[in-house]
Design an enzyme around this catalytic site. Structure first.
Site, PDB file in Angstrom:
ATOM      1  N   ARG A  51      84.364  11.470   0.284  1.00 49.07           N
ATOM      2  CA  ARG A  51      83.744  12.797   0.427  1.00 49.07           C
ATOM      3  C   ARG A  51      82.792  13.119  -0.729  1.00 49.07           C
ATOM      4  NH1 ARG A  51      88.910  15.491   2.126  1.00 49.07           N
ATOM      5  NH2 ARG A  51      89.289  16.459   0.131  1.00 49.07           N
TER       6      ARG A  51
ATOM      7  N   ARG B 242      74.826  10.330  -6.616  1.00 50.39           N
ATOM      8  CA  ARG B 242      73.378  10.582  -6.510  1.00 50.39           C
ATOM      9  C   ARG B 242      72.615  10.032  -7.700  1.00 50.39           C
ATOM     10  NH1 ARG B 242      74.420  16.424  -5.844  1.00 50.39           N
ATOM     11  NH2 ARG B 242      74.975  16.696  -3.656  1.00 50.39           N
TER      12      ARG B 242
ATOM     13  N   ARG C  59     100.711  18.533   1.020  1.00 50.89           N
ATOM     14  CA  ARG C  59     100.674  18.623  -0.430  1.00 50.89           C
ATOM     15  C   ARG C  59     100.481  20.104  -0.734  1.00 50.89           C
ATOM     16  NH1 ARG C  59     102.650  16.390  -4.712  1.00 50.89           N
ATOM     17  NH2 ARG C  59     101.308  16.540  -6.530  1.00 50.89           N
TER      18      ARG C  59
ATOM     19  N   ARG D 290      92.502  22.090 -12.031  1.00 48.21           N
ATOM     20  CA  ARG D 290      91.266  22.812 -12.350  1.00 48.21           C
ATOM     21  C   ARG D 290      91.555  24.244 -12.749  1.00 48.21           C
ATOM     22  NH1 ARG D 290      88.774  21.965  -6.254  1.00 48.21           N
ATOM     23  NH2 ARG D 290      90.528  22.849  -5.165  1.00 48.21           N
TER      24      ARG D 290
ATOM     25  N   GLU E 250      95.169  25.771 -11.331  1.00 49.38           N
ATOM     26  CA  GLU E 250      95.662  25.246 -10.061  1.00 49.38           C
ATOM     27  C   GLU E 250      96.558  24.040 -10.332  1.00 49.38           C
ATOM     28  OE1 GLU E 250      92.404  25.349  -7.252  1.00 49.38           O
ATOM     29  OE2 GLU E 250      93.296  23.670  -6.191  1.00 49.38           O
TER      30      GLU E 250
ATOM     31  N   TYR F 173      92.512  18.223   7.588  1.00 47.54           N
ATOM     32  CA  TYR F 173      91.826  18.885   6.493  1.00 47.54           C
ATOM     33  C   TYR F 173      90.543  19.471   7.058  1.00 47.54           C
ATOM     34  CZ  TYR F 173      89.741  20.095   2.122  1.00 47.54           C
ATOM     35  OH  TYR F 173      89.195  20.829   1.116  1.00 47.54           O
TER      36      TYR F 173
ATOM     37  N   ASP G 156      87.363  22.217   6.441  1.00 49.42           N
ATOM     38  CA  ASP G 156      86.655  23.230   5.674  1.00 49.42           C
ATOM     39  C   ASP G 156      86.421  24.434   6.583  1.00 49.42           C
ATOM     40  OD1 ASP G 156      86.319  22.276   3.064  1.00 49.42           O
ATOM     41  OD2 ASP G 156      84.719  20.923   3.692  1.00 49.42           O
TER      42      ASP G 156
HETATM   43  P1  FAD Z   1      95.024  29.523   7.635  1.00 50.63           P
HETATM   44  O1  FAD Z   1      94.055  30.202   6.731  1.00 50.63           O
HETATM   45  O2  FAD Z   1      96.120  28.771   7.020  1.00 50.63           O
HETATM   46  O3  FAD Z   1      95.615  30.607   8.637  1.00 50.63           O
HETATM   47  C1  FAD Z   1      96.794  30.400   9.389  1.00 50.63           C
HETATM   48  C2  FAD Z   1      97.607  31.661   9.317  1.00 50.63           C
HETATM   49  O4  FAD Z   1      98.715  31.549  10.192  1.00 50.63           O
HETATM   50  C3  FAD Z   1      98.177  31.931   7.927  1.00 50.63           C
HETATM   51  O5  FAD Z   1      97.797  33.212   7.485  1.00 50.63           O
HETATM   52  C4  FAD Z   1      99.683  31.818   8.129  1.00 50.63           C
HETATM   53  O6  FAD Z   1     100.431  32.705   7.310  1.00 50.63           O
HETATM   54  C5  FAD Z   1      99.822  32.179   9.603  1.00 50.63           C
HETATM   55  N1  FAD Z   1     101.033  31.659  10.237  1.00 50.63           N
HETATM   56  C6  FAD Z   1     101.534  30.404  10.185  1.00 50.63           C
HETATM   57  N2  FAD Z   1     102.676  30.316  10.890  1.00 50.63           N
HETATM   58  C7  FAD Z   1     102.910  31.553  11.418  1.00 50.63           C
HETATM   59  C8  FAD Z   1     103.939  32.096  12.216  1.00 50.63           C
HETATM   60  N3  FAD Z   1     104.983  31.365  12.635  1.00 50.63           N
HETATM   61  N4  FAD Z   1     103.871  33.407  12.554  1.00 50.63           N
HETATM   62  C9  FAD Z   1     102.822  34.180  12.129  1.00 50.63           C
HETATM   63  N5  FAD Z   1     101.820  33.699  11.363  1.00 50.63           N
HETATM   64  C10 FAD Z   1     101.863  32.411  11.007  1.00 50.63           C
HETATM   65  N6  FAD Z   1      87.152  25.364   2.824  1.00 50.63           N
HETATM   66  C11 FAD Z   1      85.830  25.480   2.535  1.00 50.63           C
HETATM   67  O7  FAD Z   1      85.006  25.529   3.455  1.00 50.63           O
HETATM   68  N7  FAD Z   1      85.395  25.582   1.243  1.00 50.63           N
HETATM   69  C12 FAD Z   1      86.237  25.550   0.185  1.00 50.63           C
HETATM   70  O8  FAD Z   1      85.798  25.636  -0.976  1.00 50.63           O
HETATM   71  C13 FAD Z   1      87.629  25.395   0.439  1.00 50.63           C
HETATM   72  N8  FAD Z   1      88.520  25.351  -0.573  1.00 50.63           N
HETATM   73  C14 FAD Z   1      89.845  25.201  -0.299  1.00 50.63           C
HETATM   74  C15 FAD Z   1      90.731  25.173  -1.374  1.00 50.63           C
HETATM   75  C16 FAD Z   1      92.088  25.050  -1.140  1.00 50.63           C
HETATM   76  C17 FAD Z   1      93.039  25.032  -2.308  1.00 50.63           C
HETATM   77  C18 FAD Z   1      92.551  24.909   0.194  1.00 50.63           C
HETATM   78  C19 FAD Z   1      94.020  24.718   0.465  1.00 50.63           C
HETATM   79  C20 FAD Z   1      91.684  24.947   1.262  1.00 50.63           C
HETATM   80  C21 FAD Z   1      90.315  25.101   1.029  1.00 50.63           C
HETATM   81  N9  FAD Z   1      89.399  25.181   2.084  1.00 50.63           N
HETATM   82  C22 FAD Z   1      88.056  25.304   1.802  1.00 50.63           C
HETATM   83  C23 FAD Z   1      89.842  25.136   3.506  1.00 50.63           C
HETATM   84  C24 FAD Z   1      90.064  26.546   4.103  1.00 50.63           C
HETATM   85  O9  FAD Z   1      91.077  27.203   3.387  1.00 50.63           O
HETATM   86  C25 FAD Z   1      90.484  26.400   5.584  1.00 50.63           C
HETATM   87  O10 FAD Z   1      89.472  25.728   6.304  1.00 50.63           O
HETATM   88  C26 FAD Z   1      90.752  27.721   6.324  1.00 50.63           C
HETATM   89  O11 FAD Z   1      91.384  28.671   5.533  1.00 50.63           O
HETATM   90  C27 FAD Z   1      91.613  27.418   7.526  1.00 50.63           C
HETATM   91  O12 FAD Z   1      91.776  28.560   8.344  1.00 50.63           O
HETATM   92  P2  FAD Z   1      92.924  28.598   9.441  1.00 50.63           P
HETATM   93  O13 FAD Z   1      92.783  29.883  10.165  1.00 50.63           O
HETATM   94  O14 FAD Z   1      92.910  27.339  10.208  1.00 50.63           O
HETATM   95  O15 FAD Z   1      94.276  28.509   8.602  1.00 50.63           O
HETATM   96  N1  UDP Z   2      88.190  14.005  -7.198  1.00 49.16           N
HETATM   97  C1  UDP Z   2      88.287  13.371  -8.413  1.00 49.16           C
HETATM   98  N2  UDP Z   2      87.817  13.996  -9.535  1.00 49.16           N
HETATM   99  C2  UDP Z   2      87.260  15.227  -9.493  1.00 49.16           C
HETATM  100  C3  UDP Z   2      87.159  15.879  -8.239  1.00 49.16           C
HETATM  101  C4  UDP Z   2      87.641  15.237  -7.109  1.00 49.16           C
HETATM  102  O1  UDP Z   2      88.784  12.264  -8.492  1.00 49.16           O
HETATM  103  O2  UDP Z   2      86.870  15.752 -10.553  1.00 49.16           O
HETATM  104  C5  UDP Z   2      88.719  13.302  -6.010  1.00 49.16           C
HETATM  105  C6  UDP Z   2      90.174  13.651  -5.724  1.00 49.16           C
HETATM  106  O3  UDP Z   2      90.809  12.495  -5.216  1.00 49.16           O
HETATM  107  C7  UDP Z   2      90.070  14.690  -4.645  1.00 49.16           C
HETATM  108  C8  UDP Z   2      88.871  14.165  -3.855  1.00 49.16           C
HETATM  109  O4  UDP Z   2      88.002  13.644  -4.860  1.00 49.16           O
HETATM  110  O5  UDP Z   2      91.236  14.753  -3.855  1.00 49.16           O
HETATM  111  C9  UDP Z   2      88.152  15.221  -3.031  1.00 49.16           C
HETATM  112  O6  UDP Z   2      87.730  16.235  -3.880  1.00 49.16           O
HETATM  113  P1  UDP Z   2      87.303  17.650  -3.333  1.00 49.16           P
HETATM  114  O7  UDP Z   2      86.817  18.471  -4.465  1.00 49.16           O
HETATM  115  O8  UDP Z   2      86.437  17.445  -2.145  1.00 49.16           O
HETATM  116  O9  UDP Z   2      88.700  18.164  -2.797  1.00 49.16           O
HETATM  117  P2  UDP Z   2      89.299  19.617  -2.632  1.00 49.16           P
HETATM  118  O10 UDP Z   2      89.796  19.983  -3.976  1.00 49.16           O
HETATM  119  O11 UDP Z   2      88.204  20.499  -2.105  1.00 49.16           O
HETATM  120  O12 UDP Z   2      90.366  19.378  -1.671  1.00 49.16           O
END
Ligand code: FAD
Ligand code: UDP
Length: 365
Positions: free
Chosen positions: A170, A174, A247, A278, A298, A346, A348
């Site tokens: 991912r 560059r 995870r 981070r 985090e 996974y 976004d």
């Molecule tokens: P969720 O947001 O998980 O919504 C599901 C909901 O269902 C939750 O509120 C949960 O409580 C509820 N639920 C589950 N089971 C039940 C139940 N039995 N009864 C009632 N409610 C329930 N995406 C990006 O594009 N850019 C980013 O920079 C980015 N950073 C991220 C960083 C982290 C640490 C993580 C974990 C994800 C990141 N993502 C990012 C991904 C992004 O969070 C998800 O794509 C998005 O939130 C998913 O939406 P969803 O509606 O599928 O799931």
């Molecule tokens: N990664 C890494 N070093 C960094 C940032 C990312 O090795 O400084 C690796 C790590 O394995 C991570 C993957 O690249 O799981 C994807 O990173 P990204 O930032 O896309 O993951 P996110 O944190 O958004 O899940």
């Protein structure tokens, strides 16, 4: 009687509710947590929008998705330029000419290519089997050791040799001085936070917070013609084939009495010995000038049933297990599975938007 019972007020469920309501459908949204938004939830602290479940940067190359989100908020010009801190040394990410210059003093793309070739020489393979082999094949030894190995092993709680190669593919490599973490055309952070977007989407729908669907399934099912389920798919089927693994991460958030703690929204700590991956300084997502600042460390964490699932672990074992649940899901006539938990992927945010709109289309209201 509702047309749709929507389980989960995250991005997927909220888009579905918005679109269904627009077509005159009645929706009941149930959400286990005490707030809407799922993982994109933001809350204001000290005048700063804080991303409670980790930094969320919206990026996409899909114009339809970008314009769709633009209905609900104006997006600012934030571009993600994270930096890596390795034992006090600072490197630009993703891997680009700035990184190569800092590591080896190379100045031109040609010099950098030569240096990288030399770095990768001993590790050449056409079919990398694991993340370590893949990373060594993409960027060579120095970058792997300083910027990848430690970060990856703490993030995933496993040796890089035991992880699938895809995770690292991912990250862009560059030969330009471009620190933009993403290759997408559109990028930004919604002014006013993500929660305001979700609230607009859910406006008019009945939302019941702190309601766990699976605890009142029969009673809730009886109230709607169809169900949109965005919770974990294995939980829906009472783990009959076994548990899917995730995870987890935990966030330690602090308000600091200073205006600027780290000078950047995202700083990755790439050595293994620092326990967090981070630190996010939320105000920099919106160019904040407040007197105080809010930071979140985090910490990656092991996951066990009952805890908040974050990242699906898409290894062979879990993918095979998911395929069995997916077979059951396909046979359901009145349940739509969606989102990152419902489809164990996974995703976004832009993937979620596109998929939710696709499911809406298939419903043909
Ligand atoms: P969720 O947001 O998980 O919504 C599901 C909901 O269902 C939750 O509120 C949960 O409580 C509820 N639920 C589950 N089971 C039940 C139940 N039995 N009864 C009632 N409610 C329930 N995406 C990006 O594009 N850019 C980013 O920079 C980015 N950073 C991220 C960083 C982290 C640490 C993580 C974990 C994800 C990141 N993502 C990012 C991904 C992004 O969070 C998800 O794509 C998005 O939130 C998913 O939406 P969803 O509606 O599928 O799931
Ligand atoms: N990664 C890494 N070093 C960094 C940032 C990312 O090795 O400084 C690796 C790590 O394995 C991570 C993957 O690249 O799981 C994807 O990173 P990204 O930032 O896309 O993951 P996110 O944190 O958004 O899940």
């Amino acid at each position: 009687m509702y047309d749709y019972l929507i389980v989960g007020a995250g991005l997927f469920g909220s888009i579905f509710a918005y679109e269904a309501q627009k077509k005159g459908k009645r929706c009941l949204v149930v959400e286990k947590r005490g707030h809407v938004g799922g993982n994109i939830y933001t809350e204001e602290m000290e005048g700063i929008q804080v991303h409670r479940y980790g930094a969320h940067i919206f990026h996409t190359s899909n114009r339809e998705v970008w314009e769709y989100m633009g209905q609900f908020a104006e997006f600012n010009r934030y571009t993600n330029n994270p930096v890596a801190n390795y034992k006090g040394e600072i490197y630009n990410l993703p891997f680009n000419m700035n990184t190569f210059n800092k590591l080896w003093g190379v100045v031109t793309p040609r010099q950098a290519e030569e240096k990288l070739k030399e770095q990768m020489e001993a590790y050449r393979t056409d079919h990398p089997d694991n993340l370590e082999e893949q990373a060594l094949n993409l960027v060579g030894k120095d970058i792997y050791e300083k910027l990848i190995k430690g970060y990856t092993e703490k993030q995933w709680g496993r040796q890089a040799t035991e992880l699938p190669p895809e995770i690292i593919r991912r990250l862009p490599v560059r030969y330009t001085y471009d620190n933009n973490y993403f290759n997408d055309i559109y990028q930004g952070i919604p002014i006013g936070g993500y929660t305001a977007i979700i609230e607009k989407m859910l406006c008019g729908a009945e939302v019941r917070l702190q309601t766990d669907y699976l605890k009142q399934k029969q009673e809730l099912d009886a109230q709607a013609k169809k169900v949109v389920y965005t919770g974990p798919i294995d939980a829906y089927y009472e783990y009959k084939y076994g548990e899917l693994e995730y995870r987890s991460v935990s966030f330690e958030t602090e308000i600091l009495d200073e205006p600027n703690y780290q000078g950047n929204a995202v700083v990755n700590y790439t050595e293994y010995e620092v326990p967090y991956t981070r630190i996010i300084e939320h105000k920099h997502f919106e160019f904040g000038t407040q007197e105080k600042t809010v930071i979140s460390r985090e910490y990656p964490a092991a996951w066990k049933l009952g805890e908040e699932p974050y990242y699906p672990v898409n290894n062979d074992r879990n993918n095979a297990l998911y395929a069995k649940y997916e077979e059951l899901a396909k046979k359901e006539e009145r349940v739509i599975f969606g989102g990152r938990l419902g489809t164990y992927r996974y995703m976004d945010m832009h993937h979620v938007v596109a998929e939710a709109l696709q499911k809406v289309k298939e419903e043909n209201f």
